[in-house]
Scaffold this motif. Structure first.
Motif, PDB file in Angstrom:
ATOM      1  N   LEU A 202       2.003  17.713  48.028  1.00 40.23           N
ATOM      2  CA  LEU A 202       2.223  17.461  49.449  1.00 40.23           C
ATOM      3  C   LEU A 202       1.063  17.996  50.270  1.00 40.23           C
ATOM      4  N   ILE A 321       9.805  10.190  48.739  1.00 41.97           N
ATOM      5  CA  ILE A 321       9.366  10.549  50.095  1.00 41.97           C
ATOM      6  C   ILE A 321      10.541  10.557  51.069  1.00 41.97           C
ATOM      7  N   ARG A 325      11.727  14.147  53.102  1.00 45.82           N
ATOM      8  CA  ARG A 325      11.743  14.288  54.564  1.00 45.82           C
ATOM      9  C   ARG A 325      13.097  14.709  55.118  1.00 45.82           C
ATOM     10  N   GLU A 334       3.748  14.665  54.372  1.00 51.70           N
ATOM     11  CA  GLU A 334       2.984  13.569  53.774  1.00 51.70           C
ATOM     12  C   GLU A 334       2.859  13.840  52.275  1.00 51.70           C
ATOM     13  N   MET A 335       3.279  12.884  51.466  1.00 50.70           N
ATOM     14  CA  MET A 335       3.199  13.006  50.011  1.00 50.70           C
ATOM     15  C   MET A 335       1.879  12.381  49.552  1.00 50.70           C
TER      16      MET A 335
END
Length: 625
Positions: A202, A321, A325, A334-335
């Motif tokens: 990440l 993802i 979140r 943000e991956m």
């Protein structure tokens, strides 16, 4: 082409130790790796040590291995785990800078005399009369040698899985190794498949750390290596990790991807690690738990990425993802790289001896994940022992096998050979029946003499150990002589909420009270009468060991008595060519297991699954007759 004594296949944690050890012993060694810059690369978590694993790192170090030194030079957070519990399970762990760890490993390998790095891939081994004579590489080279150590990690026919997408490879961005499994199978080796996984990477700047629980390192960190200069340690700035949790909302999202999970749809046949399951496996196996702990760990001082420990997965990228979140602190994360599982070939370890030499081919050794283990530390311990034993055999010296009663490495290898494994094997303190004697603080007292005799440990460390042994011995002798009167000790006892004295008591008895420390008691003792006290107070390592040995004296004596009794079985050696099938009164399962594993001693035979106590009794009678 240059001939070598030892060729090591693979440049991971096992390969480094397997190559450096025989080179330091004076042998000519080649480390064959597909990419020099990948030597020491941390495939999964950029961390060394942990529960029981920290013990392994200390043992590797005092035997003359490299891992502890590399970890100390690249560590960005050091912590001792389990400090609230007994000393048997205190364990060091460090978060490493991933890039710096690999750079330090490459520097060490390149700086080792007698050791060449060959950028290539071994696809074949050459065997004559069941004996290693060389290897063949993908580029067409034929290299002659006397021993080969295979430390290929997860690269043998590796396949990476994310959702229903499968890609051949041994690690993200790196090719799998093909051809070697097929060659070994043609010789007669049995292989199977295992699975492991890694979490997503990440972007650190997209995480809200302000609302997360901080996990700092120790104020006064302890190094792994006896070679580390404590006055300069730690070498790098120290950072914190952070803790967060999944919840039922996260679990519901993950469940949406189960129909595209390679684990649940049968695309992955290999068994995964029971003690480090993927997040999807956790929420199925522990469905009663509303949340699971996650650790946000930095990849390095200047690295923008973090590692989400506890969230390994092979679910589709979009599911990962979406679930991430919903986790506290990761709402806008943000991956950069999704989690993936990797499936690879391994060779069930009943096929190797306690030296890690294979039973089918003379001079061929297996070490690391090819033996079914999981973890950098387990791999490094095996690599070191394989490298040492290959070197000793070539030098026509007695090979080294460590006992369960003297090391975690001994427990590891004995378990692998005697019990084999059909899942990734991970070391735990609970696997060691003599763990109070196998503490990380006394690794040098248990094993350093072996490293010195082999030629991997310098004189200065032996002299330092000898001085420490004298100091410990003298203080233990006077522990029953140093006596405290109520006048000298009761103030301290009241301060510590400990029962005050009506009469005098000795240091040896007072120190057994859990609320009292040896240091506090020694400060109140008569240093003029016993000048050795000041010497002990200046040596923190010796002070700690004397305190543990005095506090736990009764337990330690019982464990030592048990070891003495078990030594009788360990000393009853069994010839490697012994024919168990001719023993009519042993159970059929016992015969099969004994013939398959070929134990070196009656003690090892007694620990083989499926061999009963009555089988051992029959074998004992037969050996004595």
């Amino acid at each position: 082409m240059k001939e070598y004594d030892v060729i090591v296949v693979g440049g991971g944690h096992a390969g480094i130790e397997a190559a450096v050890a025989p080179a330091k012993m004076g042998l000519q060694v080649a480390l064959v790796t597909m990419e020099k810059n990948a030597i020491g690369r941390m495939s999964c978590n950029p961390a060394i040590g942990g529960s029981a694993k920290g013990h392994l790192v200390h043992e590797i170090d005092v035997l003359g291995g490299a891992m502890g030194n590399i970890a100390d030079r690249s560590g960005i957070q050091f912590r001792t785990l389990n400090k609230s519990k007994g000393p048997a399970i205190w364990a060091g762990r460090c978060q490493s800078d991933r890039k710096l760890y690999s750079m330090e490993a490459i520097k060490l390998v390149e700086g080792t005399p007698n050791l060449d790095i060959v950028e290539d891939s071994v696809i074949d081994i050459e065997v004559e009369n069941k004996k290693i004579v060389g290897v063949k590489t993908l580029s067409g080279k034929e290299i002659k040698c006397k021993a080969v150590i295979i430390t290929a990690g997860t690269f043998l026919n590796g396949v990476m899985h994310t959702g229903l997408n499968a890609t051949k490879g041994g690690r993200f961005g790196e090719k799998a190794s093909t051809g070697l499994t097929e060659k070994l199978v043609s010789i007669g080796f049995k292989f199977d498949r295992l699975k492991t996984g890694t979490p997503p990477r990440l972007l650190s700047s997209s995480i809200n750390y302000d609302i997360l629980e901080e996990q700092p390192g120790d104020e006064n960190p302890e190094p792994f290596s006896m070679r580390t200069d404590r006055s300069q340690f730690p070498f790098l700035p120290q950072v914190s990790c952070h803790i967060t949790y999944t919840d039922e909302k996260v679990h519901k999202i993950l469940e949406k991807g189960f129909d595209r999970s390679p684990m649940f749809t049968g695309l992955i046949s290999g068994v995964g690690p029971r003690y480090c399951p993927s997040i999807e496996d956790k929420i199925v196996r522990f469905s009663d738990k509303p949340r699971h702990q996650l650790f946000i760990e930095p990849e390095g001082l200047d690295d923008p990425l973090v590692y989400l420990n506890g969230f390994s997965s092979s679910l589709p990228e979009e599911i990962q993802i979406e679930a991430l979140r919903k986790i506290k602190g990761l709402e806008n994360v943000e991956m950069v790289r999704p989690a993936y599982a990797i499936e690879y070939d391994y060779f069930p370890p009943y096929q190797v001896d306690l030296t890690l030499e294979t039973k089918l081919v003379d001079g061929l050794y297996f070490a690391g994940q090819v033996n079914g283990t999981s973890g950098y530390e387990e791999a490094a311990g095996q690599g070191l022992m394989a490298g040492i034993n290959a070197g000793l055999k070539i030098q026509k010296r007695e090979e080294l096998t460590l006992k369960r009663s003297e090391s975690y490495i001994g427990v590891l290898i004995d378990d692998l050979v005697g019990k084999s494994t059909n899942e990734p094997y991970r070391m735990f303190t609970s696997r060691a029946e003599h763990r109070l004697l196998l503490r990380q603080d006394n690794a040098d007292r248990r094993l350093l003499r072996y490293g010195y005799e082999i030629g991997l440990v310098e004189d200065e460390f032996v002299k330092k150990l000898e001085q420490k042994e004298v100091l410990i011995s003298k203080v233990r002798e006077i522990a029953s002589e140093i006596k405290y009167t109520p006048k000298t000790i009761n103030n301290l006892l009241e301060e510590k909420n400990s029962t005050i004295l009506d009469n005098g008591e000795t240091l040896g008895k007072l120190v057994k009270r859990p609320e009292l420390s040896l240091k506090e008691l020694l400060i109140l003792a008569d240093a003029e009468k016993y000048p050795i006290i000041n010497a002990l107070l200046e040596d923190q390592e010796a002070l700690r060991q004397v305190e543990i040995e005095l506090k736990y004296e009764g337990y330690i004596v019982r464990q030592q008595d048990l070891i003495t009794k078990m030594e009788k079985l360990e000393n009853l050696k069994i010839p490697m060519n012994f024919d168990y099938l001719k023993l009519k009164t042993i159970s059929n399962e016992g015969k099969e297991k004994l013939n398959k594993i070929k134990p070196r001693s009656l003690g090892q035979a007694s620990r083989i699954s499926g061999v009963s106590p009555s089988d051992i009794s029959v074998l004992l009678v037969y050996l004595k007759s």
